[in-house]
Design a protein around this motif. Structure first.
Motif, PDB file in Angstrom:
ATOM      1  N   TRP A 169      14.675  40.619 -46.053  1.00 53.18           N
ATOM      2  CA  TRP A 169      13.310  40.216 -45.921  1.00 53.18           C
ATOM      3  C   TRP A 169      12.955  39.564 -44.619  1.00 53.18           C
ATOM      4  O   TRP A 169      12.119  38.921 -44.544  1.00 53.18           O
ATOM      5  CB  TRP A 169      12.965  38.958 -46.905  1.00 53.18           C
ATOM      6  N   GLU A 170      14.040  39.852 -43.719  1.00 49.27           N
ATOM      7  CA  GLU A 170      13.541  39.147 -42.366  1.00 49.27           C
ATOM      8  C   GLU A 170      12.392  39.674 -41.628  1.00 49.27           C
ATOM      9  O   GLU A 170      11.970  38.830 -40.735  1.00 49.27           O
ATOM     10  CB  GLU A 170      14.930  39.473 -41.449  1.00 49.27           C
ATOM     11  N   SER A 171      11.995  40.766 -42.061  1.00 43.41           N
ATOM     12  CA  SER A 171      10.757  41.119 -41.459  1.00 43.41           C
ATOM     13  C   SER A 171       9.576  40.345 -41.776  1.00 43.41           C
ATOM     14  O   SER A 171       8.244  40.506 -41.210  1.00 43.41           O
ATOM     15  CB  SER A 171      10.465  42.770 -41.469  1.00 43.41           C
ATOM     16  N   TRP A 172       9.599  39.806 -43.185  1.00 44.21           N
ATOM     17  CA  TRP A 172       8.464  39.147 -43.642  1.00 44.21           C
ATOM     18  C   TRP A 172       8.806  37.613 -43.410  1.00 44.21           C
ATOM     19  O   TRP A 172       7.564  36.917 -43.447  1.00 44.21           O
ATOM     20  CB  TRP A 172       8.445  39.342 -45.244  1.00 44.21           C
ATOM     21  N   LEU A 173       9.583  37.086 -43.161  1.00 49.24           N
ATOM     22  CA  LEU A 173      10.051  35.613 -43.070  1.00 49.24           C
ATOM     23  C   LEU A 173      10.266  35.178 -41.792  1.00 49.24           C
ATOM     24  O   LEU A 173      11.106  35.582 -41.013  1.00 49.24           O
ATOM     25  CB  LEU A 173      11.081  35.123 -44.284  1.00 49.24           C
ATOM     26  N   PRO A 174       9.834  33.960 -41.302  1.00 44.27           N
ATOM     27  CA  PRO A 174      10.187  33.594 -40.096  1.00 44.27           C
ATOM     28  C   PRO A 174      11.567  32.665 -40.132  1.00 44.27           C
ATOM     29  O   PRO A 174      11.987  32.522 -41.273  1.00 44.27           O
ATOM     30  CB  PRO A 174       9.009  32.280 -39.629  1.00 44.27           C
ATOM     31  N   ALA A 175      12.066  32.128 -38.972  1.00 43.88           N
ATOM     32  CA  ALA A 175      13.338  31.820 -38.870  1.00 43.88           C
ATOM     33  C   ALA A 175      13.479  30.529 -39.771  1.00 43.88           C
ATOM     34  O   ALA A 175      14.676  30.211 -40.380  1.00 43.88           O
ATOM     35  CB  ALA A 175      13.945  31.490 -37.373  1.00 43.88           C
ATOM     36  N   GLU A 176      12.593  29.716 -39.755  1.00 43.04           N
ATOM     37  CA  GLU A 176      12.732  28.558 -40.548  1.00 43.04           C
ATOM     38  C   GLU A 176      13.052  28.895 -41.818  1.00 43.04           C
ATOM     39  O   GLU A 176      13.512  28.006 -42.696  1.00 43.04           O
ATOM     40  CB  GLU A 176      11.513  27.605 -40.329  1.00 43.04           C
ATOM     41  N   ALA A 177      11.875  29.777 -42.449  1.00 43.85           N
ATOM     42  CA  ALA A 177      12.197  29.957 -43.923  1.00 43.85           C
ATOM     43  C   ALA A 177      13.544  30.715 -44.012  1.00 43.85           C
ATOM     44  O   ALA A 177      14.144  30.511 -45.190  1.00 43.85           O
ATOM     45  CB  ALA A 177      10.971  31.214 -44.229  1.00 43.85           C
ATOM     46  N   LEU A 178      13.981  31.441 -43.170  1.00 41.67           N
ATOM     47  CA  LEU A 178      15.199  32.218 -43.582  1.00 41.67           C
ATOM     48  C   LEU A 178      16.311  31.279 -43.730  1.00 41.67           C
ATOM     49  O   LEU A 178      17.300  31.584 -44.437  1.00 41.67           O
ATOM     50  CB  LEU A 178      15.503  33.231 -42.483  1.00 41.67           C
ATOM     51  N   HIS A 179      16.185  30.152 -42.887  1.00 35.61           N
ATOM     52  CA  HIS A 179      17.451  29.334 -42.826  1.00 35.61           C
ATOM     53  C   HIS A 179      17.411  28.437 -44.347  1.00 35.61           C
ATOM     54  O   HIS A 179      18.552  28.447 -44.664  1.00 35.61           O
ATOM     55  CB  HIS A 179      16.862  27.956 -41.919  1.00 35.61           C
ATOM     56  N   THR A 180      16.314  28.066 -44.790  1.00 37.03           N
ATOM     57  CA  THR A 180      16.537  27.299 -46.158  1.00 37.03           C
ATOM     58  C   THR A 180      16.817  28.602 -47.454  1.00 37.03           C
ATOM     59  O   THR A 180      17.528  28.327 -48.393  1.00 37.03           O
ATOM     60  CB  THR A 180      15.304  26.589 -46.559  1.00 37.03           C
ATOM     61  N   LEU A 181      16.260  29.786 -47.052  1.00 40.65           N
ATOM     62  CA  LEU A 181      16.591  30.595 -48.295  1.00 40.65           C
ATOM     63  C   LEU A 181      18.068  31.016 -48.232  1.00 40.65           C
ATOM     64  O   LEU A 181      18.724  31.223 -49.349  1.00 40.65           O
ATOM     65  CB  LEU A 181      15.945  31.926 -47.519  1.00 40.65           C
ATOM     66  N   ARG A 182      18.697  30.934 -46.877  1.00 43.61           N
ATOM     67  CA  ARG A 182      20.226  31.210 -46.909  1.00 43.61           C
ATOM     68  C   ARG A 182      21.021  30.169 -47.774  1.00 43.61           C
ATOM     69  O   ARG A 182      22.015  30.187 -48.322  1.00 43.61           O
ATOM     70  CB  ARG A 182      20.781  31.583 -45.544  1.00 43.61           C
ATOM     71  N   ILE A 183      20.458  28.856 -47.641  1.00 41.49           N
ATOM     72  CA  ILE A 183      21.110  27.663 -48.183  1.00 41.49           C
ATOM     73  C   ILE A 183      20.895  27.560 -49.965  1.00 41.49           C
ATOM     74  O   ILE A 183      21.718  27.576 -50.510  1.00 41.49           O
ATOM     75  CB  ILE A 183      20.739  26.474 -47.502  1.00 41.49           C
ATOM     76  N   GLY A 184      19.488  27.691 -50.264  1.00 36.37           N
ATOM     77  CA  GLY A 184      19.285  27.565 -51.465  1.00 36.37           C
ATOM     78  C   GLY A 184      18.195  28.286 -52.195  1.00 36.37           C
ATOM     79  O   GLY A 184      17.884  28.180 -53.216  1.00 36.37           O
ATOM     80  N   GLY A 185      17.915  29.572 -51.528  1.00 33.95           N
ATOM     81  CA  GLY A 185      16.986  30.374 -51.935  1.00 33.95           C
ATOM     82  C   GLY A 185      15.665  29.781 -52.085  1.00 33.95           C
ATOM     83  O   GLY A 185      14.717  30.516 -53.040  1.00 33.95           O
ATOM     84  N   PHE A 186      15.168  28.895 -51.219  1.00 33.09           N
ATOM     85  CA  PHE A 186      13.507  28.573 -51.192  1.00 33.09           C
ATOM     86  C   PHE A 186      13.350  28.440 -50.011  1.00 33.09           C
ATOM     87  O   PHE A 186      14.187  28.201 -48.991  1.00 33.09           O
ATOM     88  CB  PHE A 186      13.552  27.218 -51.912  1.00 33.09           C
ATOM     89  N   TYR A 187      12.037  28.303 -49.739  1.00 32.64           N
ATOM     90  CA  TYR A 187      11.724  28.253 -48.019  1.00 32.64           C
ATOM     91  C   TYR A 187       9.970  27.809 -48.168  1.00 32.64           C
ATOM     92  O   TYR A 187       9.267  27.936 -49.190  1.00 32.64           O
ATOM     93  CB  TYR A 187      11.839  29.523 -47.567  1.00 32.64           C
ATOM     94  N   ALA A 188       9.514  27.512 -46.858  1.00 26.90           N
ATOM     95  CA  ALA A 188       8.183  27.168 -46.663  1.00 26.90           C
ATOM     96  C   ALA A 188       7.695  27.801 -45.282  1.00 26.90           C
ATOM     97  O   ALA A 188       8.648  28.049 -44.585  1.00 26.90           O
ATOM     98  CB  ALA A 188       8.087  25.850 -46.583  1.00 26.90           C
ATOM     99  N   LEU A 189       6.353  28.259 -45.272  1.00 29.23           N
ATOM    100  CA  LEU A 189       6.023  29.079 -44.179  1.00 29.23           C
ATOM    101  C   LEU A 189       4.409  28.826 -44.207  1.00 29.23           C
ATOM    102  O   LEU A 189       3.853  28.259 -45.339  1.00 29.23           O
ATOM    103  CB  LEU A 189       6.379  30.366 -44.167  1.00 29.23           C
ATOM    104  N   SER A 190       3.713  29.127 -43.166  1.00 34.66           N
ATOM    105  CA  SER A 190       2.250  29.016 -42.980  1.00 34.66           C
ATOM    106  C   SER A 190       1.751  30.701 -42.816  1.00 34.66           C
ATOM    107  O   SER A 190       1.763  31.022 -41.622  1.00 34.66           O
ATOM    108  CB  SER A 190       1.789  28.127 -41.814  1.00 34.66           C
ATOM    109  N   PRO A 191       1.280  30.983 -43.847  1.00 35.44           N
ATOM    110  CA  PRO A 191       0.729  32.359 -43.825  1.00 35.44           C
ATOM    111  C   PRO A 191      -0.519  32.696 -43.131  1.00 35.44           C
ATOM    112  O   PRO A 191      -0.903  33.564 -42.489  1.00 35.44           O
ATOM    113  CB  PRO A 191       0.582  32.861 -45.088  1.00 35.44           C
ATOM    114  N   ARG A 192      -1.328  31.576 -42.980  1.00 38.43           N
ATOM    115  CA  ARG A 192      -2.526  31.549 -42.093  1.00 38.43           C
ATOM    116  C   ARG A 192      -2.782  30.150 -41.794  1.00 38.43           C
ATOM    117  O   ARG A 192      -2.446  29.262 -42.481  1.00 38.43           O
ATOM    118  CB  ARG A 192      -3.612  32.144 -42.922  1.00 38.43           C
ATOM    119  N   PRO A 193      -3.695  30.099 -40.862  1.00 33.60           N
ATOM    120  CA  PRO A 193      -4.068  28.601 -40.699  1.00 33.60           C
ATOM    121  C   PRO A 193      -4.661  27.808 -41.898  1.00 33.60           C
ATOM    122  O   PRO A 193      -5.352  28.150 -42.375  1.00 33.60           O
ATOM    123  CB  PRO A 193      -5.317  28.517 -39.653  1.00 33.60           C
ATOM    124  N   GLY A 194      -4.108  26.364 -42.142  1.00 36.85           N
ATOM    125  CA  GLY A 194      -4.925  25.640 -42.964  1.00 36.85           C
ATOM    126  C   GLY A 194      -4.153  25.623 -44.243  1.00 36.85           C
ATOM    127  O   GLY A 194      -4.272  25.137 -45.381  1.00 36.85           O
TER     128      GLY A 194
END
Length: 625
Positions: A345-370
């Motif tokens: 899924w690395e083409s869909w998720l930014p580095a910050e999301a991939l980091h927590t995904l690798r640790i515990g299978g969850f993540y957060a990101l900003s798909p659009r402003p706001g």
């Protein structure tokens, strides 16, 4: 409906290895009792998957409630009513030591297989394969948790002998920042942009699906080569899928994804897991990774540049439901799965999301402003995740992390969408109640909640904690792509307040699309995916905000025709033949109000005299995932 082969008070014939003289610490009789508890916890919720979908959609019961009924039954079956507290603790101490030796694992497997067959928990071949798959993980969990003599004997003999508190209450911390006054979202101005979000869940690709095989075999999953052929009086599995305990061939998922054009265009995709099939007794890590990479590639092929945001389902791992918290390291950890997901899924998720995904299978990101998107690993709330027997207090610190994300979003003035697999009303009680409290605190920030897992079309309303009467949020539970059990394949599209400054980002409406299998499987037919319904139009909703869904539940209580429409759509246009009478109706409606598990007060206004049917006497929905 009782589990297969298990009826309250039913005795079992004594075999040659169960004699009255078995009183030694290593006796087969006591050891079998212990294994009975292990199997009762591990196997029924993972393997009793072949019962038809019940008309009474209740979340699974908590472990204490389940054990409360099973322990007397097992003690009665194996004749240990006069087990004393000192003897119990001595026996479990001996067993604890024995199981930490390598031969103990093989012994556990042998005994669990015999018990699985004895209690008819599954067909013999399934018992054998399932125990082989589960035994290493289960022994590891039980030796680190409930094999504490005090806890085990407290469960068996009561609180005077020990304390069973594995699922005791706990709380996350909320910031000291005062909660802002509730501010319901304003309707978008006429002509404001509207976004469409494709929602996919519970695809359950079965690479072993075979047209013409028996759709009603004895195994938990049918329509496969090992299902055999049906009797001459019954048709075999259809080409595109089957109304039975069957999952989907790859061609049906290809048809779904290739036929999305009329339902689009989509700004983004929420995909909430459960990729592999329900052959949970015979899955390897290689099988699970093949499903992950094959279906991810298929989604990329047909959706191209549209961003896709996944969540982890409970079927992604093997054994099913087995998601150790991050403090479990080595070969037992989930790193093999999370690393593969991060790569896929690395083409869909930014580095910050991939980091927590690798640790515990969850993540957060900003798909659009706001807008902030939070993908939760709901396996850390799951009643069936046996690793939580070790420690169920906010596994991976995920809820505390969620609080931090929501507070930061509130501080920025952003809105938040939460996606996940298992709905919060189906979680362990403390996790569910903490999540409910978090939702109430951040009601102004939380713009949408999206889950799957149940395979049917429903929702869960959240209320203020003070009065449990003011609707403040709603979780949408979308129907599955798979047919399991007896359903049409389907998917969901959400209309969201669009991408512009000041957007509320709330759900404005939703549509459900299905493939009618009866039509698709006709000779010479081609699959035609069609819109089954549009929510606001069908139910006469003034909006898709929480109050509208609350009002719908109470309208359905007194309007039989409206409820029958809901019941038809709940099953994706293929309801069970069994009618849903008043007890079924009230229980179904109660489930729509129950975003907090083990909380009957949420349904107290549903019946005029305040008394709901005895839900324990009704058949719960089988544990699909």
């Amino acid at each position: 409906m009782p589990r297969h082969g298990i009826s309250p008070g039913e005795g079992h014939p004594r075999s040659s290895w169960e004699t009255e003289s078995d009183r030694s610490p290593g006796s087969p009789r006591l050891r079998l009792l212990w294994i009975g508890l292990a199997v009762a916890l591990a196997l029924p919720d993972s393997l009793v998957l072949w019962a038809p979908a019940g008309a009474h959609p209740l979340p699974a019961q908590s472990h204490p409630a389940r054990f409360g009924r099973l322990v007397p039954q097992l003690r009665n079956a194996f004749g240990w009513w006069n087990l004393t507290c000192p003897v119990c603790k001595g026996l479990f101490t001996a067993i604890d030591l024995g199981l930490k030796k390598e031969p103990g694992v093989a012994w556990v497997g042998s005994m669990a297989t015999k018990l699985c067959k004895l209690l008819k928990i599954a067909p013999p071949t399934v018992c054998q394969s399932a125990v082989q798959l589960f035994e290493d993980d289960m022994v590891e969990v039980w030796t680190r948790s409930v094999l504490s003599p005090s806890e085990a004997c407290g469960l068996l003999l009561g609180s005077t002998c020990g304390h069973w508190d594995i699922f005791s209450s706990w709380n996350v911390s909320l910031p000291a920042v005062p909660k802002p006054s509730p501010q319901p979202p304003k309707p978008p101005a006429p002509g404001a942009p509207v976004s469409r979000i494709l929602f996919l869940t519970d695809l359950h690709w079965d690479h072993g699906y075979l047209e013409g095989t028996d759709p009603d075999c004895e195994n938990p999953l049918c329509c496969r080569q090992d299902s055999g052929l049906p009797p001459a009086s019954r048709p075999g599995a259809g080409y595109w899928g089957e109304y039975s305990k069957c999952d989907l061939p790859l061609r049906t998922l290809e048809s779904l994804l290739s036929g999305l054009g009329p339902a689009g265009p989509f700004e983004m995709v929420y995909w909430t897991g459960d990729i592999p099939a329900h052959n949970v007794w015979h899955q390897s890590r290689q099988d699970q990774l093949r499903a992950l990479t094959t279906i991810t590639a298929l989604v990329k092929k047909f959706l191209g540049p549209v961003p896709v945001y996944p969540a982890v389902g409970n079927h992604e791992s093997t054994p099913v439901n087995g998601f150790p918290p991050p403090f479990i390291e080595g070969n037992y950890s989930s790193s093999w799965l999370y690393e593969a997901m991060a790569k896929a899924w690395e083409s869909w998720l930014p580095a910050e999301a991939l980091h927590t995904l690798r640790i515990g299978g969850f993540y957060a990101l900003s798909p659009r402003p706001g807008l902030r998107l939070i993908s939760l690993n709901m396996n850390f709330c799951s009643r069936e995740n046996f690793w939580l027997l070790i420690n169920s207090t906010d596994p991976a610190g995920q809820l505390q992390w969620l609080v931090g994300e929501l507070q930061a979003a509130e501080d920025r003035g952003d809105k938040v969408h939460i996606i996940g697999h298992i709905p919060p009303g189906h979680c362990l009680k403390s996790w569910s109640w903490n999540y409910y409290r978090i939702v109430a605190r951040y009601e102004n920030t939380l713009a949408g909640q999206f889950f799957g897992h149940t395979h049917v079309d429903e929702f869960e309303v959240f209320y203020d904690e003070e009065t449990l009467s003011r609707p403040l949020s709603v979780a949408f539970l979308a129907p599955s792509a798979t047919t399991y059990i007896g359903l049409n394949p389907g998917y969901r599209v959400y209309q969201i307040d669009g991408n512009y400054p000041g957007s509320s980002h709330v759900v404005l409406d939703h549509e459900t699309f299905i493939l009618n299998l009866t039509e698709a499987n006709e000779p010479g037919a081609t699959p035609h995916w069609q819109r089954l319904y549009r929510a606001r139009e069908t139910y006469g909703l003034p909006s898709a905000l929480p109050a509208a869904w609350h009002d719908l539940v109470y309208r359905m209580r007194g309007d039989t025709q409206l409820f029958q429409t809901f019941w038809f759509l709940y099953h994706k246009g293929h309801p069970p033949s069994e009618p849903c009478g008043m007890p079924c109706r009230l229980t179904t409606l109660c489930a729509q109000l129950s975003a907090r598990s083990d909380s009957p007060a949420l349904c107290r206004h549903l019946v005029p005299d305040g008394s709901l049917p005895d839900v324990q006497s009704l058949q719960p929905r089988p544990p699909f995932c």
